[in-house]
Scaffold this motif. Structure first.
Motif, PDB file in Angstrom:
ATOM      1  N   UNK A   8       0.840  -1.203   0.000  1.00 26.93           N
ATOM      2  CA  UNK A   8       0.000   0.000   0.000  1.00 26.93           C
ATOM      3  C   UNK A   8       0.874   1.252   0.000  1.00 26.93           C
ATOM      4  N   UNK A   9       1.913   1.233   0.814  1.00 25.85           N
ATOM      5  CA  UNK A   9       2.847   2.366   0.838  1.00 25.85           C
ATOM      6  C   UNK A   9       3.499   2.569  -0.524  1.00 25.85           C
ATOM      7  N   UNK A  10       3.981   1.488  -1.096  1.00 25.32           N
ATOM      8  CA  UNK A  10       4.721   1.539  -2.362  1.00 25.32           C
ATOM      9  C   UNK A  10       3.833   1.971  -3.530  1.00 25.32           C
ATOM     10  N   UNK A  11       2.639   1.425  -3.599  1.00 23.36           N
ATOM     11  CA  UNK A  11       1.780   1.641  -4.761  1.00 23.36           C
ATOM     12  C   UNK A  11       0.914   2.891  -4.676  1.00 23.36           C
ATOM     13  N   UNK A  12       0.477   3.260  -3.481  1.00 18.41           N
ATOM     14  CA  UNK A  12      -0.495   4.348  -3.354  1.00 18.41           C
ATOM     15  C   UNK A  12      -0.014   5.536  -2.525  1.00 18.41           C
ATOM     16  N   UNK A  13       0.475   5.269  -1.342  1.00 17.87           N
ATOM     17  CA  UNK A  13       0.751   6.349  -0.386  1.00 17.87           C
ATOM     18  C   UNK A  13       1.954   7.188  -0.801  1.00 17.87           C
ATOM     19  N   UNK A  14       3.081   6.550  -1.014  1.00 17.87           N
ATOM     20  CA  UNK A  14       4.296   7.309  -1.327  1.00 17.87           C
ATOM     21  C   UNK A  14       4.167   8.070  -2.646  1.00 17.87           C
ATOM     22  N   UNK A  15       3.617   7.452  -3.694  1.00 12.94           N
ATOM     23  CA  UNK A  15       3.418   8.259  -4.908  1.00 12.94           C
ATOM     24  C   UNK A  15       2.513   9.473  -4.678  1.00 12.94           C
ATOM     25  N   UNK A  16       1.500   9.320  -3.854  1.00 14.07           N
ATOM     26  CA  UNK A  16       0.597  10.448  -3.578  1.00 14.07           C
ATOM     27  C   UNK A  16       1.293  11.542  -2.783  1.00 14.07           C
TER      28      UNK A  16
ATOM     29  N   UNK B 163       4.381  12.365  -3.110  1.00 15.05           N
ATOM     30  CA  UNK B 163       5.275  13.030  -4.060  1.00 15.05           C
ATOM     31  C   UNK B 163       6.537  13.567  -3.387  1.00 15.05           C
ATOM     32  N   UNK B 164       7.146  12.698  -2.569  1.00 14.90           N
ATOM     33  CA  UNK B 164       8.404  13.031  -1.890  1.00 14.90           C
ATOM     34  C   UNK B 164       9.398  11.917  -2.163  1.00 14.90           C
ATOM     35  N   UNK B 165      10.680  12.236  -2.238  1.00 16.11           N
ATOM     36  CA  UNK B 165      11.693  11.190  -2.415  1.00 16.11           C
ATOM     37  C   UNK B 165      11.699  10.221  -1.230  1.00 16.11           C
ATOM     38  N   UNK B 166      12.076   8.973  -1.503  1.00 19.25           N
ATOM     39  CA  UNK B 166      12.106   7.967  -0.439  1.00 19.25           C
ATOM     40  C   UNK B 166      13.042   8.366   0.695  1.00 19.25           C
ATOM     41  N   UNK B 167      14.129   9.028   0.368  1.00 21.92           N
ATOM     42  CA  UNK B 167      15.043   9.496   1.416  1.00 21.92           C
ATOM     43  C   UNK B 167      14.365  10.459   2.369  1.00 21.92           C
ATOM     44  N   UNK B 168      13.532  11.337   1.843  1.00 17.93           N
ATOM     45  CA  UNK B 168      12.781  12.264   2.692  1.00 17.93           C
ATOM     46  C   UNK B 168      11.790  11.518   3.580  1.00 17.93           C
ATOM     47  N   UNK B 169      11.091  10.544   2.995  1.00 20.89           N
ATOM     48  CA  UNK B 169      10.111   9.774   3.770  1.00 20.89           C
ATOM     49  C   UNK B 169      10.820   9.033   4.894  1.00 20.89           C
ATOM     50  N   UNK B 170      11.941   8.387   4.581  1.00 24.58           N
ATOM     51  CA  UNK B 170      12.703   7.665   5.604  1.00 24.58           C
ATOM     52  C   UNK B 170      13.150   8.612   6.709  1.00 24.58           C
ATOM     53  N   UNK B 171      13.671   9.771   6.325  1.00 23.11           N
ATOM     54  CA  UNK B 171      14.131  10.751   7.328  1.00 23.11           C
ATOM     55  C   UNK B 171      12.975  11.201   8.207  1.00 23.11           C
ATOM     56  N   UNK B 172      11.836  11.498   7.608  1.00 20.61           N
ATOM     57  CA  UNK B 172      10.679  11.949   8.383  1.00 20.61           C
ATOM     58  C   UNK B 172      10.180  10.873   9.347  1.00 20.61           C
ATOM     59  N   UNK B 173      10.329   9.602   8.946  1.00 25.33           N
ATOM     60  CA  UNK B 173       9.928   8.494   9.817  1.00 25.33           C
ATOM     61  C   UNK B 173      10.992   8.154  10.856  1.00 25.33           C
ATOM     62  N   UNK B 174      12.180   8.703  10.683  1.00 25.28           N
ATOM     63  CA  UNK B 174      13.268   8.412  11.619  1.00 25.28           C
ATOM     64  C   UNK B 174      13.848   7.022  11.428  1.00 25.28           C
ATOM     65  N   UNK B 175      13.846   6.545  10.175  1.00 26.87           N
ATOM     66  CA  UNK B 175      14.395   5.228   9.866  1.00 26.87           C
ATOM     67  C   UNK B 175      15.370   5.360   8.702  1.00 26.87           C
ATOM     68  N   UNK B 176      16.148   4.308   8.482  1.00 28.04           N
ATOM     69  CA  UNK B 176      17.084   4.324   7.361  1.00 28.04           C
ATOM     70  C   UNK B 176      16.338   4.050   6.058  1.00 28.04           C
ATOM     71  N   UNK B 177      16.976   4.422   4.966  1.00 25.57           N
ATOM     72  CA  UNK B 177      16.400   4.114   3.650  1.00 25.57           C
ATOM     73  C   UNK B 177      16.303   2.603   3.460  1.00 25.57           C
TER      74      UNK B 177
END
Length: 103
Positions: free
Chosen positions: A18-26, A28-42
């Motif tokens: 769900x994250x890969x197909x719908x949430x992250x594309x919606x 519209x942020x780079x995966x590195x940004x999402x990882x940083x915001x979640x406080x986890x590694x890429x």
């Protein structure tokens, strides 16, 4: 054993799908940004997105906060996924357990 299905008759999906197909594309942020915001590694994020790592309760809290939808969706998706996989892997063992009825 049959696969578990949801109310629409669809099989369970891993929360990472769900994250890969719908949430992250919606988002519209780079995966590195999402990882940083979640406080986890890429790498951790990629493991979740590639369905190699489960969404833990802590990750569900973080995803729920990031997406604004709370942790329950993420925990339900993970629980359904886990139950379906176990039901498949342990079908013979589960089939051997009798069903009892109260008298």
């Amino acid at each position: 054993m049959d696969t578990l299905t949801n109310a629409r008759g669809l099989p369970p999906i891993h929360p990472g799908a769900l994250l890969r197909e719908d949430v992250i594309p919606a988002l519209d942020r780079p995966l590195g940004d999402i990882a940083r915001l979640l406080g986890i590694s890429r790498q951790t994020l990629h493991s979740i997105l590639n369905e190699r790592q489960p969404v833990t309760p802590l990750m569900a809290l973080k995803l729920g906060k990031l997406c604004g939808n709370g942790p329950d969706l993420w925990m339900r998706l993970q629980a359904r996924w886990d139950l379906d996989r176990l039901a498949r892997d342990k079908a013979a063992e589960i089939a051997a357990v009798p069903t009892l009825a109260a008298e």
